[in-house]
Scaffold this motif. Structure first.
Motif, PDB file in Angstrom:
ATOM      1  N   GLU A 271     -15.345  -3.396  10.632  1.00 28.42           N
ATOM      2  CA  GLU A 271     -14.460  -2.678  10.147  1.00 28.42           C
ATOM      3  C   GLU A 271     -12.861  -3.442  10.564  1.00 28.42           C
ATOM      4  OE1 GLU A 271     -13.767  -0.126   9.577  1.00 28.42           O
ATOM      5  OE2 GLU A 271     -16.328   0.607   9.288  1.00 28.42           O
ATOM      6  N   ASN A 272     -13.405  -4.323  11.172  1.00 23.59           N
ATOM      7  CA  ASN A 272     -11.633  -5.268  11.296  1.00 23.59           C
ATOM      8  C   ASN A 272     -11.324  -5.391  10.394  1.00 23.59           C
ATOM      9  OD1 ASN A 272     -11.195  -3.897  14.657  1.00 23.59           O
ATOM     10  ND2 ASN A 272     -12.594  -5.704  15.640  1.00 23.59           N
ATOM     11  N   PHE A 273     -12.334  -6.998   9.581  1.00 21.67           N
ATOM     12  CA  PHE A 273     -12.679  -6.785   9.332  1.00 21.67           C
ATOM     13  C   PHE A 273     -11.500  -6.961   7.338  1.00 21.67           C
ATOM     14  CE2 PHE A 273     -13.958  -9.202   4.808  1.00 21.67           C
ATOM     15  CZ  PHE A 273     -12.592 -10.416   4.257  1.00 21.67           C
ATOM     16  N   ARG A 274     -12.335  -5.124   7.391  1.00 24.54           N
ATOM     17  CA  ARG A 274     -12.127  -4.205   6.428  1.00 24.54           C
ATOM     18  C   ARG A 274     -10.320  -3.970   5.968  1.00 24.54           C
ATOM     19  NH1 ARG A 274     -15.148  -1.692   3.043  1.00 24.54           N
ATOM     20  NH2 ARG A 274     -14.189   0.220   1.079  1.00 24.54           N
ATOM     21  N   SER A 275     -10.165  -3.823   7.851  1.00 24.49           N
ATOM     22  CA  SER A 275      -8.659  -3.206   8.139  1.00 24.49           C
ATOM     23  C   SER A 275      -7.916  -4.012   8.058  1.00 24.49           C
ATOM     24  CB  SER A 275      -8.691  -2.639   9.493  1.00 24.49           C
ATOM     25  OG  SER A 275      -7.307  -1.594  10.039  1.00 24.49           O
ATOM     26  N   THR A 276      -7.812  -4.811   7.808  1.00 27.27           N
ATOM     27  CA  THR A 276      -7.364  -6.003   7.051  1.00 27.27           C
ATOM     28  C   THR A 276      -6.803  -6.977   6.306  1.00 27.27           C
ATOM     29  OG1 THR A 276      -7.811  -7.181   9.707  1.00 27.27           O
ATOM     30  CG2 THR A 276      -6.730  -8.454   7.660  1.00 27.27           C
ATOM     31  N   VAL A 277      -7.952  -6.508   5.361  1.00 30.64           N
ATOM     32  CA  VAL A 277      -8.433  -6.413   3.627  1.00 30.64           C
ATOM     33  C   VAL A 277      -7.180  -5.667   3.442  1.00 30.64           C
ATOM     34  CG1 VAL A 277      -9.390  -5.987   1.951  1.00 30.64           C
ATOM     35  CG2 VAL A 277     -10.225  -7.347   3.558  1.00 30.64           C
ATOM     36  N   GLU A 278      -7.542  -4.591   3.716  1.00 32.57           N
ATOM     37  CA  GLU A 278      -6.538  -3.043   3.442  1.00 32.57           C
ATOM     38  C   GLU A 278      -4.841  -2.402   3.455  1.00 32.57           C
ATOM     39  OE1 GLU A 278      -8.576   0.461   5.398  1.00 32.57           O
ATOM     40  OE2 GLU A 278     -10.465   0.378   3.405  1.00 32.57           O
ATOM     41  N   ALA A 279      -5.292  -3.524   4.598  1.00 35.96           N
ATOM     42  CA  ALA A 279      -3.212  -4.026   4.745  1.00 35.96           C
ATOM     43  C   ALA A 279      -3.011  -5.256   3.600  1.00 35.96           C
ATOM     44  CB  ALA A 279      -3.802  -3.946   6.636  1.00 35.96           C
ATOM     45  N   GLU A 280      -4.009  -5.871   4.013  1.00 35.22           N
ATOM     46  CA  GLU A 280      -3.243  -6.763   3.320  1.00 35.22           C
ATOM     47  C   GLU A 280      -2.649  -6.653   1.721  1.00 35.22           C
ATOM     48  OE1 GLU A 280      -3.684 -11.460   1.185  1.00 35.22           O
ATOM     49  OE2 GLU A 280      -4.826 -10.427   2.948  1.00 35.22           O
ATOM     50  N   GLN A 281      -3.971  -5.470   1.609  1.00 34.81           N
ATOM     51  CA  GLN A 281      -4.443  -4.998  -0.217  1.00 34.81           C
ATOM     52  C   GLN A 281      -2.383  -3.967  -0.722  1.00 34.81           C
ATOM     53  OE1 GLN A 281      -6.992  -1.381  -0.480  1.00 34.81           O
ATOM     54  NE2 GLN A 281      -6.627  -1.995  -2.920  1.00 34.81           N
ATOM     55  N   GLN A 282      -2.516  -3.116   0.830  1.00 31.33           N
ATOM     56  CA  GLN A 282      -0.453  -2.060   0.342  1.00 31.33           C
ATOM     57  C   GLN A 282       0.107  -3.424   0.927  1.00 31.33           C
ATOM     58  OE1 GLN A 282      -1.461   0.532   0.983  1.00 31.33           O
ATOM     59  NE2 GLN A 282       1.033   1.093   0.267  1.00 31.33           N
ATOM     60  N   THR A 283       0.178  -4.420   1.001  1.00 32.42           N
ATOM     61  CA  THR A 283       1.470  -5.002   1.601  1.00 32.42           C
ATOM     62  C   THR A 283       1.411  -6.109  -0.760  1.00 32.42           C
ATOM     63  OG1 THR A 283       0.978  -6.084   3.533  1.00 32.42           O
ATOM     64  CG2 THR A 283       2.186  -7.797   1.788  1.00 32.42           C
ATOM     65  N   TYR A 284       0.991  -5.936  -0.838  1.00 33.46           N
ATOM     66  CA  TYR A 284       0.364  -6.466  -2.847  1.00 33.46           C
ATOM     67  C   TYR A 284       0.975  -5.267  -2.605  1.00 33.46           C
ATOM     68  CZ  TYR A 284      -2.030 -10.740  -1.325  1.00 33.46           C
ATOM     69  OH  TYR A 284      -2.337 -12.031  -1.218  1.00 33.46           O
ATOM     70  N   LEU A 285       0.772  -3.524  -3.258  1.00 37.39           N
ATOM     71  CA  LEU A 285       0.765  -3.037  -3.990  1.00 37.39           C
ATOM     72  C   LEU A 285       2.432  -2.354  -3.547  1.00 37.39           C
ATOM     73  CD1 LEU A 285      -2.067  -0.374  -3.503  1.00 37.39           C
ATOM     74  CD2 LEU A 285      -1.973  -1.410  -5.716  1.00 37.39           C
ATOM     75  N   ASP A 286       2.592  -2.679  -2.079  1.00 35.90           N
ATOM     76  CA  ASP A 286       4.159  -2.220  -1.886  1.00 35.90           C
ATOM     77  C   ASP A 286       5.008  -3.201  -3.134  1.00 35.90           C
ATOM     78  OD1 ASP A 286       3.591   0.270  -0.645  1.00 35.90           O
ATOM     79  OD2 ASP A 286       4.025  -1.349   1.638  1.00 35.90           O
ATOM     80  N   ARG A 287       4.930  -4.758  -2.981  1.00 39.83           N
ATOM     81  CA  ARG A 287       5.213  -5.441  -3.725  1.00 39.83           C
ATOM     82  C   ARG A 287       5.641  -5.136  -5.269  1.00 39.83           C
ATOM     83  NH1 ARG A 287       9.419  -9.025  -3.037  1.00 39.83           N
ATOM     84  NH2 ARG A 287       9.317 -10.445  -4.438  1.00 39.83           N
ATOM     85  N   ILE A 288       3.607  -5.242  -5.898  1.00 40.53           N
ATOM     86  CA  ILE A 288       4.335  -5.099  -7.373  1.00 40.53           C
ATOM     87  C   ILE A 288       5.312  -4.027  -7.624  1.00 40.53           C
ATOM     88  CG2 ILE A 288       2.682  -3.973  -8.886  1.00 40.53           C
ATOM     89  CD1 ILE A 288       0.183  -5.672  -7.421  1.00 40.53           C
ATOM     90  N   LYS A 289       5.588  -2.601  -6.456  1.00 42.62           N
ATOM     91  CA  LYS A 289       5.975  -2.049  -7.197  1.00 42.62           C
ATOM     92  C   LYS A 289       7.151  -1.500  -7.152  1.00 42.62           C
ATOM     93  CE  LYS A 289       7.176   2.536  -8.167  1.00 42.62           C
ATOM     94  NZ  LYS A 289       6.733   3.031  -9.551  1.00 42.62           N
ATOM     95  N   TYR A 290       8.194  -3.000  -6.245  1.00 46.32           N
ATOM     96  CA  TYR A 290       8.826  -3.773  -5.920  1.00 46.32           C
ATOM     97  C   TYR A 290       9.545  -4.275  -6.832  1.00 46.32           C
ATOM     98  CZ  TYR A 290      13.544  -7.088  -4.854  1.00 46.32           C
ATOM     99  OH  TYR A 290      14.114  -7.064  -4.519  1.00 46.32           O
ATOM    100  N   LEU A 291       8.794  -4.663  -7.223  1.00 46.19           N
ATOM    101  CA  LEU A 291       8.830  -6.002  -8.360  1.00 46.19           C
ATOM    102  C   LEU A 291       8.639  -5.783  -9.762  1.00 46.19           C
ATOM    103  CD1 LEU A 291       6.582  -8.943  -8.319  1.00 46.19           C
ATOM    104  CD2 LEU A 291       8.471  -9.134  -7.548  1.00 46.19           C
ATOM    105  N   GLU A 292       8.293  -4.102 -10.008  1.00 47.13           N
ATOM    106  CA  GLU A 292       8.257  -3.176 -11.173  1.00 47.13           C
ATOM    107  C   GLU A 292       9.560  -2.779 -11.650  1.00 47.13           C
ATOM    108  OE1 GLU A 292       4.651  -0.492 -11.152  1.00 47.13           O
ATOM    109  OE2 GLU A 292       3.636  -2.697 -12.047  1.00 47.13           O
TER     110      GLU A 292
END
Length: 389
Positions: free
Chosen positions: A96-117
Protein backbone atom coordinates in the motif's frame (compact mmCIF):
# COMPACT_ATOMS: atom_id res chain seq x y z
CA UNK A 1 4.18 49.93 -38.55
CA UNK A 2 4.87 47.18 -36.07
CA UNK A 3 5.20 43.68 -37.45
CA UNK A 4 3.85 40.64 -35.66
CA UNK A 5 6.73 38.62 -37.13
CA UNK A 6 9.21 40.63 -35.10
CA UNK A 7 7.53 39.42 -31.92
CA UNK A 8 8.77 35.82 -31.67
CA UNK A 9 7.02 32.96 -29.92
CA UNK A 10 9.98 32.66 -27.55
CA UNK A 11 9.57 36.30 -26.47
CA UNK A 12 5.85 35.78 -26.03
CA UNK A 13 6.49 32.62 -23.98
CA UNK A 14 8.77 34.56 -21.65
CA UNK A 15 5.94 37.02 -21.04
CA UNK A 16 3.24 34.49 -20.23
CA UNK A 17 5.20 32.02 -18.06
CA UNK A 18 3.69 32.16 -14.60
CA UNK A 19 0.67 34.23 -15.74
CA UNK A 20 -1.50 31.71 -17.60
CA UNK A 21 -4.05 34.27 -18.77
CA UNK A 22 -5.88 31.76 -20.94
CA UNK A 23 -7.88 28.88 -19.49
CA UNK A 24 -8.46 26.37 -22.24
CA UNK A 25 -10.99 23.92 -20.84
CA UNK A 26 -13.22 24.90 -23.78
CA UNK A 27 -11.22 22.69 -26.16
CA UNK A 28 -9.47 19.35 -25.76
CA UNK A 29 -5.77 18.98 -26.41
CA UNK A 30 -6.59 15.70 -28.14
CA UNK A 31 -9.06 17.26 -30.58
CA UNK A 32 -8.27 16.56 -34.27
CA UNK A 33 -7.79 20.26 -35.07
CA UNK A 34 -5.21 20.71 -32.30
CA UNK A 35 -3.37 17.53 -33.22
CA UNK A 36 -3.31 18.47 -36.89
CA UNK A 37 -1.92 21.91 -36.15
CA UNK A 38 0.80 20.53 -33.84
CA UNK A 39 1.64 17.81 -36.36
CA UNK A 40 2.11 20.43 -39.07
CA UNK A 41 4.28 22.50 -36.75
CA UNK A 42 6.42 19.48 -35.83
CA UNK A 43 6.85 18.58 -39.50
CA UNK A 44 7.88 22.16 -40.29
CA UNK A 45 10.39 22.07 -37.44
CA UNK A 46 12.02 18.87 -38.72
CA UNK A 47 12.17 20.24 -42.25
CA UNK A 48 13.82 23.45 -41.06
CA UNK A 49 16.41 21.47 -39.08
CA UNK A 50 17.64 19.99 -42.34
CA UNK A 51 18.01 23.37 -44.02
CA UNK A 52 18.87 26.37 -41.82
CA UNK A 53 21.27 28.23 -44.08
CA UNK A 54 18.91 31.14 -44.67
CA UNK A 55 18.49 33.69 -41.88
CA UNK A 56 14.70 33.68 -42.23
CA UNK A 57 14.61 29.90 -41.69
CA UNK A 58 16.87 30.20 -38.67
CA UNK A 59 14.51 32.78 -37.17
CA UNK A 60 11.49 30.59 -37.84
CA UNK A 61 13.26 27.62 -36.23
CA UNK A 62 13.93 29.73 -33.13
CA UNK A 63 10.25 30.71 -33.01
CA UNK A 64 9.04 27.12 -33.17
CA UNK A 65 11.63 25.74 -30.74
CA UNK A 66 9.75 26.68 -27.50
CA UNK A 67 6.63 24.88 -28.75
CA UNK A 68 8.63 21.77 -29.64
CA UNK A 69 10.29 21.82 -26.22
CA UNK A 70 6.89 21.90 -24.52
CA UNK A 71 5.61 19.08 -26.74
CA UNK A 72 8.66 16.91 -26.07
CA UNK A 73 8.34 17.39 -22.31
CA UNK A 74 4.65 16.51 -22.49
CA UNK A 75 5.40 13.37 -24.52
CA UNK A 76 8.06 12.30 -22.01
CA UNK A 77 5.62 12.76 -19.13
CA UNK A 78 2.99 10.78 -21.03
CA UNK A 79 5.45 7.89 -21.39
CA UNK A 80 6.29 8.08 -17.68
CA UNK A 81 2.59 8.15 -16.86
CA UNK A 82 2.02 5.03 -18.93
CA UNK A 83 4.79 3.25 -17.04
CA UNK A 84 3.28 4.24 -13.68
CA UNK A 85 -0.14 2.95 -14.73
CA UNK A 86 1.43 -0.37 -15.67
CA UNK A 87 3.06 -0.53 -12.23
CA UNK A 88 -0.24 0.17 -10.46
CA UNK A 89 -2.02 -2.52 -12.49
CA UNK A 90 0.69 -5.15 -12.04
CA UNK A 91 0.61 -7.91 -9.43
CA UNK A 92 3.79 -6.61 -7.80
CA UNK A 93 2.18 -3.46 -6.36
CA UNK A 94 0.23 -4.90 -3.44
CA UNK A 95 2.31 -2.88 -0.98
CA UNK A 96 0.00 0.00 0.00
CA UNK A 97 2.83 2.45 0.77
CA UNK A 98 4.43 1.80 -2.62
CA UNK A 99 1.08 2.09 -4.36
CA UNK A 100 0.36 5.39 -2.56
CA UNK A 101 3.75 6.77 -3.62
CA UNK A 102 3.15 5.76 -7.25
CA UNK A 103 -0.32 7.33 -7.27
CA UNK A 104 1.06 10.59 -5.83
CA UNK A 105 3.73 10.67 -8.54
CA UNK A 106 1.05 9.94 -11.12
CA UNK A 107 -0.96 12.96 -9.99
CA UNK A 108 2.16 15.13 -10.18
CA UNK A 109 2.62 14.08 -13.79
CA UNK A 110 -1.03 14.75 -14.60
CA UNK A 111 -0.85 18.25 -13.10
CA UNK A 112 2.31 19.03 -15.03
CA UNK A 113 0.80 17.74 -18.29
CA UNK A 114 -2.24 19.96 -17.78
CA UNK A 115 0.00 22.96 -17.16
CA UNK A 116 2.02 22.21 -20.31
CA UNK A 117 -1.14 21.89 -22.41
CA UNK A 118 -2.48 25.23 -21.17
CA UNK A 119 0.91 26.83 -21.82
CA UNK A 120 0.98 25.36 -25.32
CA UNK A 121 -2.47 26.75 -26.09
CA UNK A 122 -1.37 30.18 -24.92
CA UNK A 123 1.90 30.13 -26.87
CA UNK A 124 0.20 28.98 -30.07
CA UNK A 125 -1.98 32.10 -30.20
CA UNK A 126 -0.04 34.58 -32.34
CA UNK A 127 0.44 37.90 -30.54
CA UNK A 128 -1.53 40.82 -31.92
CA UNK A 129 0.86 43.24 -33.55
CA UNK A 130 -0.12 46.26 -31.45
CA UNK A 131 0.34 44.45 -28.12
CA UNK A 132 4.06 45.14 -28.19
CA UNK A 133 3.42 48.90 -28.08
CA UNK A 134 4.50 50.41 -24.77
CA UNK A 135 2.71 53.68 -25.47
CA UNK A 136 -1.01 54.42 -25.49
CA UNK A 137 -3.21 57.43 -26.06
CA UNK A 138 -6.54 57.10 -24.26
CA UNK A 139 -9.41 59.48 -24.96
CA UNK A 140 -12.52 59.84 -22.79
CA UNK A 141 -15.42 61.83 -24.30
CA UNK A 142 -18.92 62.56 -23.04
CA UNK A 143 -21.59 61.27 -25.42
CA UNK A 144 -25.38 61.29 -25.13
CA UNK A 145 -26.77 62.77 -21.91
CA UNK A 146 -25.57 66.35 -21.54
CA UNK A 147 -24.22 67.33 -18.12
CA UNK A 148 -24.87 63.84 -16.68
CA UNK A 149 -22.71 62.29 -19.41
CA UNK A 150 -19.96 64.79 -18.62
CA UNK A 151 -20.11 64.01 -14.91
CA UNK A 152 -19.79 60.29 -15.57
CA UNK A 153 -17.00 60.92 -18.07
CA UNK A 154 -15.10 62.56 -15.23
CA UNK A 155 -15.67 59.49 -13.02
CA UNK A 156 -14.40 57.16 -15.75
CA UNK A 157 -11.42 59.42 -16.36
CA UNK A 158 -10.54 59.30 -12.65
CA UNK A 159 -11.00 55.50 -12.67
CA UNK A 160 -8.49 55.13 -15.50
CA UNK A 161 -6.02 57.47 -13.81
CA UNK A 162 -6.20 55.27 -10.71
CA UNK A 163 -5.82 52.11 -12.81
CA UNK A 164 -2.74 53.53 -14.52
CA UNK A 165 -1.23 54.22 -11.09
CA UNK A 166 -2.26 50.70 -9.97
CA UNK A 167 -0.37 49.18 -12.92
CA UNK A 168 2.59 51.50 -12.22
CA UNK A 169 2.60 53.05 -15.67
CA UNK A 170 3.55 56.64 -16.46
CA UNK A 171 0.77 59.06 -17.37
CA UNK A 172 0.64 62.53 -18.90
CA UNK A 173 -2.59 64.46 -19.48
CA UNK A 174 -2.56 65.81 -23.05
CA UNK A 175 -5.96 67.51 -23.04
CA UNK A 176 -8.71 68.10 -20.49
CA UNK A 177 -11.89 70.08 -21.14
CA UNK A 178 -14.01 70.42 -17.99
CA UNK A 179 -17.64 71.53 -17.80
CA UNK A 180 -19.09 74.20 -15.53
CA UNK A 181 -20.35 71.52 -13.07
CA UNK A 182 -16.99 69.77 -12.83
CA UNK A 183 -17.79 67.18 -15.49
CA UNK A 184 -15.59 66.27 -18.42
CA UNK A 185 -16.34 67.04 -22.06
CA UNK A 186 -13.19 65.43 -23.41
CA UNK A 187 -9.78 64.36 -22.15
CA UNK A 188 -6.70 62.70 -23.64
CA UNK A 189 -4.06 60.83 -21.66
CA UNK A 190 -0.64 59.71 -22.90
CA UNK A 191 0.40 56.49 -21.16
CA UNK A 192 3.66 54.55 -21.29
CA UNK A 193 4.56 51.25 -19.66
CA UNK A 194 4.97 47.54 -20.35
CA UNK A 195 1.78 45.94 -21.73
CA UNK A 196 -0.17 49.18 -21.35
CA UNK A 197 -1.90 48.78 -24.73
CA UNK A 198 -2.30 45.04 -24.12
CA UNK A 199 -4.53 45.81 -21.12
CA UNK A 200 -6.22 49.09 -21.97
CA UNK A 201 -7.40 48.16 -25.48
CA UNK A 202 -10.34 46.27 -23.93
CA UNK A 203 -11.71 49.54 -22.51
CA UNK A 204 -12.30 51.02 -25.96
CA UNK A 205 -15.96 51.50 -26.81
CA UNK A 206 -19.15 53.07 -25.49
CA UNK A 207 -19.83 52.95 -21.74
CA UNK A 208 -23.46 53.42 -20.69
CA UNK A 209 -24.50 54.73 -17.27
CA UNK A 210 -27.98 54.44 -15.75
CA UNK A 211 -28.69 56.43 -12.60
CA UNK A 212 -30.68 59.27 -11.09
CA UNK A 213 -28.73 62.51 -11.64
CA UNK A 214 -28.23 64.78 -8.65
CA UNK A 215 -30.12 67.49 -10.55
CA UNK A 216 -33.16 65.23 -11.14
CA UNK A 217 -35.99 66.19 -8.77
CA UNK A 218 -38.52 63.56 -9.83
CA UNK A 219 -36.18 60.61 -9.17
CA UNK A 220 -36.25 59.47 -12.81
CA UNK A 221 -33.37 57.28 -13.99
CA UNK A 222 -31.39 58.80 -16.86
CA UNK A 223 -29.29 56.93 -19.44
CA UNK A 224 -26.10 58.56 -20.68
CA UNK A 225 -23.05 57.43 -22.61
CA UNK A 226 -19.30 58.02 -22.58
CA UNK A 227 -16.95 57.02 -25.41
CA UNK A 228 -13.49 55.67 -24.71
CA UNK A 229 -10.86 55.36 -27.45
CA UNK A 230 -7.55 53.55 -26.95
CA UNK A 231 -4.92 54.19 -29.61
CA UNK A 232 -1.49 52.59 -29.82
CA UNK A 233 1.10 55.36 -29.57
CA UNK A 234 3.82 54.82 -32.17
CA UNK A 235 7.55 55.09 -31.66
CA UNK A 236 9.40 57.95 -33.29
CA UNK A 237 10.47 55.74 -36.23
CA UNK A 238 6.91 54.77 -37.14
CA UNK A 239 5.46 58.14 -38.09
CA UNK A 240 7.57 60.77 -39.83
CA UNK A 241 5.98 64.23 -40.05
CA UNK A 242 7.46 66.85 -42.36
CA UNK A 243 7.33 70.52 -41.41
CA UNK A 244 5.79 71.45 -44.77
CA UNK A 245 2.79 69.20 -43.94
CA UNK A 246 2.12 70.87 -40.58
CA UNK A 247 0.19 74.02 -39.75
CA UNK A 248 1.11 75.18 -36.24
CA UNK A 249 -1.00 77.80 -34.46
CA UNK A 250 -0.62 79.29 -31.00
CA UNK A 251 -3.24 81.02 -28.91
CA UNK A 252 -4.08 81.95 -25.35
CA UNK A 253 -5.20 79.03 -23.24
CA UNK A 254 -8.82 79.00 -22.10
CA UNK A 255 -10.38 77.84 -18.85
CA UNK A 256 -9.35 78.12 -15.23
CA UNK A 257 -5.77 79.08 -14.53
CA UNK A 258 -5.47 82.64 -13.33
CA UNK A 259 -3.94 85.62 -15.06
CA UNK A 260 -1.24 83.52 -16.77
CA UNK A 261 -3.81 81.76 -18.93
CA UNK A 262 -5.12 85.01 -20.35
CA UNK A 263 -1.77 86.71 -20.99
CA UNK A 264 0.45 84.11 -22.69
CA UNK A 265 -0.03 82.22 -25.94
CA UNK A 266 0.87 78.82 -24.52
CA UNK A 267 -1.88 76.76 -26.21
CA UNK A 268 -0.78 74.97 -29.38
CA UNK A 269 -2.89 73.64 -32.25
CA UNK A 270 -1.27 71.50 -34.96
CA UNK A 271 -3.01 70.44 -38.17
CA UNK A 272 -1.63 67.71 -40.41
CA UNK A 273 -2.52 69.10 -43.84
CA UNK A 274 -2.50 65.81 -45.87
CA UNK A 275 -4.98 64.08 -43.55
CA UNK A 276 -6.78 67.11 -42.08
CA UNK A 277 -6.23 65.76 -38.54
CA UNK A 278 -5.97 68.52 -35.92
CA UNK A 279 -4.89 68.31 -32.30
CA UNK A 280 -4.63 70.88 -29.54
CA UNK A 281 -2.80 71.04 -26.20
CA UNK A 282 -3.02 73.67 -23.49
CA UNK A 283 -2.40 71.65 -20.33
CA UNK A 284 1.03 73.12 -19.62
CA UNK A 285 2.19 76.72 -19.09
CA UNK A 286 5.03 76.12 -21.55
CA UNK A 287 4.33 76.46 -25.26
CA UNK A 288 7.25 74.12 -25.97
CA UNK A 289 5.79 71.42 -23.73
CA UNK A 290 2.32 71.81 -25.26
CA UNK A 291 3.83 71.50 -28.73
CA UNK A 292 5.58 68.28 -27.71
CA UNK A 293 2.36 66.81 -26.31
CA UNK A 294 0.41 67.88 -29.41
CA UNK A 295 2.96 66.22 -31.71
CA UNK A 296 2.76 62.94 -29.79
CA UNK A 297 -1.03 63.08 -29.92
CA UNK A 298 -1.00 63.84 -33.64
CA UNK A 299 1.31 60.89 -34.36
CA UNK A 300 -0.95 58.57 -32.38
CA UNK A 301 -4.03 59.67 -34.34
CA UNK A 302 -2.29 59.36 -37.72
CA UNK A 303 -1.02 55.93 -36.72
CA UNK A 304 -4.52 54.92 -35.69
CA UNK A 305 -5.91 56.19 -39.01
CA UNK A 306 -3.41 54.01 -40.87
CA UNK A 307 -4.24 51.03 -38.67
CA UNK A 308 -7.97 51.43 -39.25
CA UNK A 309 -7.37 51.56 -43.00
CA UNK A 310 -5.50 48.27 -42.74
CA UNK A 311 -8.23 46.64 -40.69
CA UNK A 312 -10.98 47.82 -43.03
CA UNK A 313 -9.28 46.06 -45.94
CA UNK A 314 -9.27 42.67 -44.19
CA UNK A 315 -12.09 42.86 -41.67
CA UNK A 316 -15.01 45.03 -42.71
CA UNK A 317 -17.24 44.04 -39.80
CA UNK A 318 -18.38 46.95 -37.68
CA UNK A 319 -17.50 45.26 -34.37
CA UNK A 320 -13.78 45.73 -35.07
CA UNK A 321 -14.03 49.51 -34.81
CA UNK A 322 -12.55 50.98 -31.65
CA UNK A 323 -15.21 53.62 -31.10
CA UNK A 324 -18.87 53.73 -32.13
CA UNK A 325 -21.01 56.78 -32.68
CA UNK A 326 -21.77 57.19 -28.95
CA UNK A 327 -25.43 56.21 -29.33
CA UNK A 328 -27.06 54.36 -26.47
CA UNK A 329 -27.35 51.01 -28.31
CA UNK A 330 -23.63 50.77 -29.11
CA UNK A 331 -22.33 49.76 -25.71
CA UNK A 332 -19.64 47.50 -24.32
CA UNK A 333 -20.50 48.05 -20.64
CA UNK A 334 -23.41 49.34 -18.56
CA UNK A 335 -23.07 50.90 -15.10
CA UNK A 336 -26.40 50.63 -13.27
CA UNK A 337 -26.10 52.63 -10.04
CA UNK A 338 -29.58 51.79 -8.70
CA UNK A 339 -28.77 48.07 -8.77
CA UNK A 340 -25.08 48.58 -7.88
CA UNK A 341 -24.25 46.48 -10.96
CA UNK A 342 -21.69 46.68 -13.75
CA UNK A 343 -22.50 44.56 -16.81
CA UNK A 344 -19.86 43.88 -19.44
CA UNK A 345 -21.83 42.94 -22.55
CA UNK A 346 -18.90 41.22 -24.25
CA UNK A 347 -18.56 38.77 -21.37
CA UNK A 348 -22.23 38.62 -20.41
CA UNK A 349 -21.04 38.87 -16.80
CA UNK A 350 -22.14 41.12 -13.95
CA UNK A 351 -19.86 42.73 -11.41
CA UNK A 352 -21.06 44.37 -8.23
CA UNK A 353 -19.89 47.02 -5.77
CA UNK A 354 -19.84 50.11 -7.99
CA UNK A 355 -17.83 52.17 -5.52
CA UNK A 356 -14.93 49.71 -5.49
CA UNK A 357 -15.09 49.15 -9.24
CA UNK A 358 -14.74 52.86 -10.01
CA UNK A 359 -11.62 53.01 -7.85
CA UNK A 360 -9.93 51.30 -10.80
CA UNK A 361 -7.89 48.66 -9.01
CA UNK A 362 -8.33 44.88 -8.59
CA UNK A 363 -11.94 44.52 -9.82
CA UNK A 364 -11.29 46.37 -13.09
CA UNK A 365 -8.08 44.40 -13.55
CA UNK A 366 -9.97 41.13 -13.06
CA UNK A 367 -12.56 42.12 -15.68
CA UNK A 368 -9.84 43.06 -18.19
CA UNK A 369 -8.15 39.69 -17.66
CA UNK A 370 -11.45 37.94 -18.39
CA UNK A 371 -11.81 39.93 -21.61
CA UNK A 372 -8.27 38.96 -22.60
CA UNK A 373 -9.11 35.33 -21.81
CA UNK A 374 -12.17 35.45 -24.06
CA UNK A 375 -10.25 37.13 -26.86
CA UNK A 376 -7.49 34.50 -26.64
CA UNK A 377 -10.03 31.69 -26.91
CA UNK A 378 -11.65 33.28 -29.97
CA UNK A 379 -8.29 33.74 -31.69
CA UNK A 380 -7.25 30.16 -30.90
CA UNK A 381 -10.48 28.88 -32.42
CA UNK A 382 -9.86 30.98 -35.54
CA UNK A 383 -6.34 29.55 -35.77
CA UNK A 384 -7.58 25.96 -35.55
CA UNK A 385 -10.40 26.61 -38.02
CA UNK A 386 -7.87 27.95 -40.52
CA UNK A 387 -5.98 24.64 -40.27
CA UNK A 388 -9.12 22.63 -40.97
CA UNK A 389 -10.22 24.74 -43.94
Amino acid sequence: MHSSQSYSISNFLNKIVGKQYCTNSFISFESPAVQKYLSNLTHEYKTLQDDVYEDSKKMRLQEIQPVINLLEERNTLQDNLKTLKELINSDDTKDENFRSTVEAEQQTYLDRIKYLENTLFTVLIPPESEDECRGVMMEVSAGVGGQEAMLFARELFDMYCNYIAYKQWHMEIAQQDLSELGGLRHASILISGDESYHYLKYEAGVHRVQRVPTTEKSGRVHTSTVSVAVLAQPEEIDIVLHDKDLKVETKRASGAGGQHVNKTESAVRITHIPTGISVESQVDRSQIKNREIAMRTLKARIYHRQLEDQISKTQATRKNRLVGSSMRSEKIRTYNFNQDRITDHRLGNNFYNMENFLIGNEILDKLIHQLHDKRSKERLMQLLESVQS
